[in-house]
Motif scaffolding. Sequence first.
Motif, PDB file in Angstrom:
ATOM      1  N   LEU B 115      26.514   3.965 -31.469  1.00 25.26           N
ATOM      2  CA  LEU B 115      27.243   2.224 -30.458  1.00 25.26           C
ATOM      3  C   LEU B 115      27.572   1.713 -30.892  1.00 25.26           C
ATOM      4  O   LEU B 115      27.916   0.216 -30.738  1.00 25.26           O
ATOM      5  CB  LEU B 115      26.075   2.678 -29.828  1.00 25.26           C
ATOM      6  CG  LEU B 115      26.722   4.212 -29.103  1.00 25.26           C
ATOM      7  CD1 LEU B 115      25.862   3.721 -27.116  1.00 25.26           C
ATOM      8  CD2 LEU B 115      27.425   4.664 -28.804  1.00 25.26           C
ATOM      9  N   GLY B 116      26.748   1.037 -32.250  1.00 28.58           N
ATOM     10  CA  GLY B 116      26.703  -0.500 -32.479  1.00 28.58           C
ATOM     11  C   GLY B 116      25.467  -1.131 -33.158  1.00 28.58           C
ATOM     12  O   GLY B 116      24.664  -0.448 -33.552  1.00 28.58           O
ATOM     13  N   ASP B 117      25.686  -2.380 -33.963  1.00 27.21           N
ATOM     14  CA  ASP B 117      24.662  -2.458 -34.824  1.00 27.21           C
ATOM     15  C   ASP B 117      24.753  -4.011 -34.892  1.00 27.21           C
ATOM     16  O   ASP B 117      25.660  -4.840 -35.206  1.00 27.21           O
ATOM     17  CB  ASP B 117      24.512  -1.861 -36.810  1.00 27.21           C
ATOM     18  CG  ASP B 117      23.776  -2.929 -37.272  1.00 27.21           C
ATOM     19  OD1 ASP B 117      22.497  -3.481 -36.376  1.00 27.21           O
ATOM     20  OD2 ASP B 117      23.733  -2.718 -38.036  1.00 27.21           O
ATOM     21  N   ILE B 118      23.872  -4.466 -33.599  1.00 29.53           N
ATOM     22  CA  ILE B 118      23.966  -6.231 -33.870  1.00 29.53           C
ATOM     23  C   ILE B 118      22.751  -6.753 -35.041  1.00 29.53           C
ATOM     24  O   ILE B 118      21.827  -6.366 -34.939  1.00 29.53           O
ATOM     25  CB  ILE B 118      23.309  -6.932 -32.225  1.00 29.53           C
ATOM     26  CG1 ILE B 118      24.659  -6.091 -30.871  1.00 29.53           C
ATOM     27  CG2 ILE B 118      23.407  -8.053 -32.714  1.00 29.53           C
ATOM     28  CD1 ILE B 118      24.503  -6.475 -30.197  1.00 29.53           C
ATOM     29  N   THR B 129      19.885 -12.722 -25.268  1.00 27.36           N
ATOM     30  CA  THR B 129      21.371 -12.972 -25.466  1.00 27.36           C
ATOM     31  C   THR B 129      22.124 -12.365 -26.137  1.00 27.36           C
ATOM     32  O   THR B 129      23.389 -11.496 -25.443  1.00 27.36           O
ATOM     33  CB  THR B 129      22.206 -14.027 -26.095  1.00 27.36           C
ATOM     34  OG1 THR B 129      21.422 -14.036 -27.226  1.00 27.36           O
ATOM     35  CG2 THR B 129      21.907 -15.378 -25.290  1.00 27.36           C
ATOM     36  N   LEU B 130      20.939 -10.637 -26.522  1.00 31.53           N
ATOM     37  CA  LEU B 130      21.301  -9.961 -27.480  1.00 31.53           C
ATOM     38  C   LEU B 130      21.680  -8.339 -26.259  1.00 31.53           C
ATOM     39  O   LEU B 130      22.337  -7.645 -26.580  1.00 31.53           O
ATOM     40  CB  LEU B 130      20.845  -9.429 -29.222  1.00 31.53           C
ATOM     41  CG  LEU B 130      20.920 -10.851 -29.766  1.00 31.53           C
ATOM     42  CD1 LEU B 130      20.560 -10.089 -30.718  1.00 31.53           C
ATOM     43  CD2 LEU B 130      22.263 -11.454 -29.748  1.00 31.53           C
ATOM     44  N   PRO B 132      21.088  -7.478 -22.680  1.00 34.25           N
ATOM     45  CA  PRO B 132      22.325  -7.359 -22.532  1.00 34.25           C
ATOM     46  C   PRO B 132      23.514  -6.268 -23.021  1.00 34.25           C
ATOM     47  O   PRO B 132      23.551  -5.661 -22.081  1.00 34.25           O
ATOM     48  CB  PRO B 132      22.690  -8.170 -21.252  1.00 34.25           C
ATOM     49  CG  PRO B 132      21.987  -9.709 -21.329  1.00 34.25           C
ATOM     50  CD  PRO B 132      21.273  -9.555 -23.226  1.00 34.25           C
ATOM     51  N   ARG B 133      23.646  -6.973 -24.161  1.00 40.06           N
ATOM     52  CA  ARG B 133      25.211  -5.961 -24.760  1.00 40.06           C
ATOM     53  C   ARG B 133      24.586  -4.477 -24.662  1.00 40.06           C
ATOM     54  O   ARG B 133      25.460  -4.107 -24.834  1.00 40.06           O
ATOM     55  CB  ARG B 133      25.625  -6.917 -26.200  1.00 40.06           C
ATOM     56  CG  ARG B 133      26.659  -6.198 -26.426  1.00 40.06           C
ATOM     57  CD  ARG B 133      27.817  -6.998 -26.098  1.00 40.06           C
ATOM     58  NE  ARG B 133      28.823  -5.700 -26.540  1.00 40.06           N
ATOM     59  CZ  ARG B 133      29.800  -6.302 -27.006  1.00 40.06           C
ATOM     60  NH1 ARG B 133      29.789  -8.023 -28.060  1.00 40.06           N
ATOM     61  NH2 ARG B 133      30.817  -5.667 -27.529  1.00 40.06           N
ATOM     62  N   ALA B 136      24.339  -1.870 -21.951  1.00 37.66           N
ATOM     63  CA  ALA B 136      25.579  -2.083 -21.437  1.00 37.66           C
ATOM     64  C   ALA B 136      26.607  -0.697 -22.535  1.00 37.66           C
ATOM     65  O   ALA B 136      26.966   0.062 -22.398  1.00 37.66           O
ATOM     66  CB  ALA B 136      26.471  -3.414 -21.998  1.00 37.66           C
ATOM     67  N   LEU B 137      25.446  -0.367 -23.675  1.00 40.04           N
ATOM     68  CA  LEU B 137      26.033   0.234 -24.831  1.00 40.04           C
ATOM     69  C   LEU B 137      25.674   1.337 -24.071  1.00 40.04           C
ATOM     70  O   LEU B 137      26.255   3.108 -24.480  1.00 40.04           O
ATOM     71  CB  LEU B 137      25.912   0.403 -25.939  1.00 40.04           C
ATOM     72  CG  LEU B 137      26.371  -1.040 -26.741  1.00 40.04           C
ATOM     73  CD1 LEU B 137      26.055  -0.996 -28.126  1.00 40.04           C
ATOM     74  CD2 LEU B 137      27.951  -0.706 -27.132  1.00 40.04           C
ATOM     75  N   PHE B 161      13.150  -6.888 -20.201  1.00 41.83           N
ATOM     76  CA  PHE B 161      14.374  -6.439 -19.873  1.00 41.83           C
ATOM     77  C   PHE B 161      14.778  -5.324 -19.095  1.00 41.83           C
ATOM     78  O   PHE B 161      15.412  -4.315 -19.074  1.00 41.83           O
ATOM     79  CB  PHE B 161      15.418  -6.182 -20.714  1.00 41.83           C
ATOM     80  CG  PHE B 161      16.622  -7.425 -20.652  1.00 41.83           C
ATOM     81  CD1 PHE B 161      17.342  -8.133 -20.598  1.00 41.83           C
ATOM     82  CD2 PHE B 161      15.491  -8.762 -21.427  1.00 41.83           C
ATOM     83  CE1 PHE B 161      18.725 -10.021 -20.368  1.00 41.83           C
ATOM     84  CE2 PHE B 161      16.564 -10.129 -21.674  1.00 41.83           C
ATOM     85  CZ  PHE B 161      17.637 -10.391 -20.858  1.00 41.83           C
ATOM     86  N   GLY B 162      13.634  -4.177 -19.261  1.00 38.40           N
ATOM     87  CA  GLY B 162      13.958  -3.100 -18.298  1.00 38.40           C
ATOM     88  C   GLY B 162      14.503  -2.217 -19.266  1.00 38.40           C
ATOM     89  O   GLY B 162      14.973  -1.073 -18.644  1.00 38.40           O
TER      90      GLY B 162
ATOM     91  N   MET C   1      32.043  -1.504 -30.538  1.00 32.34           N
ATOM     92  CA  MET C   1      31.500  -1.631 -29.577  1.00 32.34           C
ATOM     93  C   MET C   1      32.805  -2.075 -28.466  1.00 32.34           C
ATOM     94  O   MET C   1      32.834  -2.373 -27.841  1.00 32.34           O
ATOM     95  CB  MET C   1      30.671  -3.245 -29.778  1.00 32.34           C
ATOM     96  CG  MET C   1      29.552  -2.633 -30.302  1.00 32.34           C
ATOM     97  SD  MET C   1      28.431  -4.367 -30.200  1.00 32.34           S
ATOM     98  CE  MET C   1      28.000  -4.295 -31.837  1.00 32.34           C
ATOM     99  N   LEU C   8      29.663  -7.905 -17.385  1.00 28.85           N
ATOM    100  CA  LEU C   8      28.066  -8.265 -18.851  1.00 28.85           C
ATOM    101  C   LEU C   8      28.134  -9.662 -19.550  1.00 28.85           C
ATOM    102  O   LEU C   8      27.053 -10.461 -19.409  1.00 28.85           O
ATOM    103  CB  LEU C   8      28.706  -7.235 -19.860  1.00 28.85           C
ATOM    104  CG  LEU C   8      28.122  -7.117 -21.483  1.00 28.85           C
ATOM    105  CD1 LEU C   8      26.772  -7.128 -21.310  1.00 28.85           C
ATOM    106  CD2 LEU C   8      29.263  -6.273 -22.316  1.00 28.85           C
ATOM    107  N   GLN C  12      25.290 -12.379 -18.953  1.00 28.58           N
ATOM    108  CA  GLN C  12      25.372 -12.709 -20.485  1.00 28.58           C
ATOM    109  C   GLN C  12      25.210 -14.847 -20.166  1.00 28.58           C
ATOM    110  O   GLN C  12      24.298 -15.007 -20.768  1.00 28.58           O
ATOM    111  CB  GLN C  12      27.024 -12.961 -21.261  1.00 28.58           C
ATOM    112  CG  GLN C  12      26.525 -11.659 -22.046  1.00 28.58           C
ATOM    113  CD  GLN C  12      25.144 -11.070 -23.253  1.00 28.58           C
ATOM    114  OE1 GLN C  12      24.985 -10.420 -23.635  1.00 28.58           O
ATOM    115  NE2 GLN C  12      25.106 -12.837 -24.812  1.00 28.58           N
ATOM    116  N   ALA C  15      21.580 -14.987 -18.919  1.00 27.84           N
ATOM    117  CA  ALA C  15      20.808 -14.956 -20.290  1.00 27.84           C
ATOM    118  C   ALA C  15      20.600 -16.829 -20.512  1.00 27.84           C
ATOM    119  O   ALA C  15      19.415 -17.595 -21.297  1.00 27.84           O
ATOM    120  CB  ALA C  15      20.769 -13.641 -21.045  1.00 27.84           C
ATOM    121  N   PRO C 143      15.646  -9.939 -16.503  1.00 24.40           N
ATOM    122  CA  PRO C 143      13.804 -10.237 -15.841  1.00 24.40           C
ATOM    123  C   PRO C 143      13.791 -11.034 -15.192  1.00 24.40           C
ATOM    124  O   PRO C 143      13.939 -11.773 -14.697  1.00 24.40           O
ATOM    125  CB  PRO C 143      14.141 -10.044 -17.415  1.00 24.40           C
ATOM    126  CG  PRO C 143      14.423 -10.487 -18.333  1.00 24.40           C
ATOM    127  CD  PRO C 143      15.887 -10.413 -17.292  1.00 24.40           C
TER     128      PRO C 143
END
Lengths: 234, 321, 291
Positions: B115-118, B129-130, B132-133, B136-137, B161-162, C1, C8, C12, C15, C143
Amino acid sequence: MLQVSKLNAWYGASHALQDIGLEVTKGEIVCLIGRNGAGKTTTLKSIMGLMGRTRGSVTFKGEELLRQPAHVRFALGLAYVPEERRIVQGLSVRENLRLGLVASPAKKREAELLEEIAVIFPRLAERMDQEAVTMSGGEQQMLAIARAMIAKPDLIMLDEPSEGIMPVLVDEMFELFRSMKAQGTTVLLVEQNVELALGIADRAYVLDQGSVVHQASAQALLADEEIKERYCSV
Amino acid sequence: MKRRRGRGAGREGEGEFRRRSLSAAVQLAINNVTKERGVIFNSISQSDAINEAADLSKYTFHEALNPHMTSGAVGRYAFAKFGKKVAFLTADYAYGHEMVRGFLEVGKEFNIENLGDIRHPLGTTDFSTLLPRLQALKPDILCISNFGRDQQIALKQATDFGIKKSIQIIAPLLSHASRVAAGPQAFEGVVGGCSFYWGIEDKFASTKAFNDAFRKMYDGKLPTDYGALGYGGVRTVLEAVKGAGSVETNKVVAALEALKYDYYKGPQYYRKCDHQSVQSVLVIKSKSKDMKNESDVFEVLSTEEPNEKYLRTCEALGHKS
Amino acid sequence: MAGLSFDLIALQLFAGLALGAIYVLFAIGLSLIFGMLTVVNFAHGAFYMVGAYVGLYLISIGGNFWICLVAVPIAIGLFGLAVERVLIRPLYGRGIDYPLLLTFGLSYVMVECVRIAFGKTGYPFDTPEVLQGAVDIGVGYFPLYRLFVIGATAVVLLALWLFLEKTSFGLIIRAGARDPQIVRVLGVDVSRVWLIVFGIGTAIAGFAGLLAAPLQGVIPEMGGTILAEAFVVTVVGGMGSIGGAVLAGLLVGVVVSMTSLFAPEMAKVSIFALMAIVLIVRPQASSAAPD
Ligand SMILES: Nc1ncnc2c1ncn2[C@@H]1O[C@H](COP(=O)(O)OP(=O)(O)OP(=O)(O)O)[C@@H](O)[C@H]1O
Ligand SMILES: [Mg+2]
């Protein structure tokens, strides 16, 4: 009340004051006159404790001040209005006035004293919440004086209060000094406007090149054309 | 990747052996010098590059797992069990890149969907900041390939972030020290790999013996993964010297190549072409409850037995077979 | 992505604000101290770190996080007072580089002392139980603790604002930052004011360190990274400007967060890119006067 003897002061290596002696008694208006660069400002700064290197003696109400920092001199009842006025940027008129009380025991009566000052300076009263530096030069000078007066000092030192101010305001200001004197405040005044200053003063000292060269009653000096010519002409 | 060409370590001749656990770049730099000077170097940090023909020399041995083996074992376990949709959070340096390459390789067998690689820089202290993204995937699996403090913080913040509620977090390597430093909350339920866990002492007599000796020496403490690797790295060289009856480098190398050993984790040997130690990989899960002692931090989910088929082939590494 | 949804982007933004909140707390102390004392406090990161360790220690001897929220700033503030009185005061009047070098050295000493006392490896710092987990804020889960950080920062800012605007001491600070001489003439013992301002600045740094601890654990080097980033904040906001530090702190947080969304590998660089832009567009920014 204030006694200065053998006062010397230096800016770095330059010897700005040499053995200055002067005296101010309670209730007087005493004037310091002299040419540009004679040492008038330096004398006031030395009395207030703002000069780095000094020697000699400055006593106020019987206490030796020379080694005391400025804030201790203020606490003893000395006030000083510098030549450049030093109205604080970013503060309102009211806040500048409050600043005159922050270090004083009279702070507790702040509201009352602010009202009193407003009566004396109606121009300021109208502009209490305006940013102070947006006022005219004369108004700012009034504010600087009001700020120094608000804590009711015993002796107030003013450095060229009339400088660059329109004549109407100057008259108003000198009227104020007279009433201050009437209420028992002692004044040590530095002025370029010799005639005007001598008009309200009791006595005067003439400074030249860092020394006191002459002293006399205001009346005598007003009449002494030679001294005025020699030391005060611009 | 930039490699420092280190100098001044080791001297020519015989009788000197190095064993190191260091970052990949330092490891490769040491390898360069030892290779040049003909000094045996048994490395215990993870690298795929060190097995490759370009970097390997006859003096280089690799006692540690490599990223390919580690991610392979963890991937085979996780992709079969937790799902096919996978997102990656990866430290942007060799370790992270090699791990992801390994996961994607084994992922082909399972038809996983990437699905993606951050990528994040080394030494990141905030992943908020990474995350939530990544969330969302909506992946089945979030694969976090970083190490040390980066891993501790990433797992802690992912927990905050659960993410664990709906997503299984996996990591190629779960180190004992990191788990202890980050605390049970952060690592709870995370699945990853390791080369050694003291808990396999029920299974191997060698592990039991090693643990006992370690406990005796360090007032009751149990060895960690890297403690065991350090032991293994030195022990193999020592046994090879004994076997060769000499400290002459070439003879010791030959003895190491011939060694079939079981010193602390079951049977192992060095593959001829790349001197990689063929060994088991443990797939473990971090515990947060029912811990019997301070070292009781992982549960062994499965063991991938030593087998050359889990290594990259000698040809793929550029060695003539 | 996956595509960018409104949710979202909103998430952000949150955040970014939470991230910015820590920058804000760190930078206002730095700015307050610089504005008043013209001391560039290179030990600010070390005070931040010690704040986290004091919290860790208090919890280990049976305290809880709520006690720490009060005790840590007090402890670090007192420590700051001692540092100003003993180490920094003798250097006034000798130019900006003396206290800069002193605090720089002090930060190394503090980090080393913590290494000796607590060890080189970090410790986990549990999020207080009632603040654990994530809550639905309408646009997604966030959070709870990070919301608390935003709230706690707002409370500190409000308290600081009230203190500066509504008290005599605050008036002295605002005036003294512009013109220490006139404040002295009006009877204020300026050295005492400097002492207290240093104490307040470091107390807020300690508080920020404590707030950051549950986010990332504690480690002796934790003050270093944030110091570098907070300098960017103070440059963007104007050295010495508290209002500027608040806006710039939040701005930096949001910029990092939004960059992370589109180009995560650029996130760290974006902070410095922002600084460069501000310096080019507004070269006087770094020397703005305090508000
Ligand atoms: N900050 C300073 N550094 C060095 N020399 C100074 C400084 N301020 C004043 N001086 C020198 O000290 C002497 C006395 O200056 P002072 O300001 O006391 O004179 P003044 O009588 O107040 O003059 P004016 O009427 O122009 O205000 C002058 O020679 C002046 O050049
Ligand atoms: Mg003058």
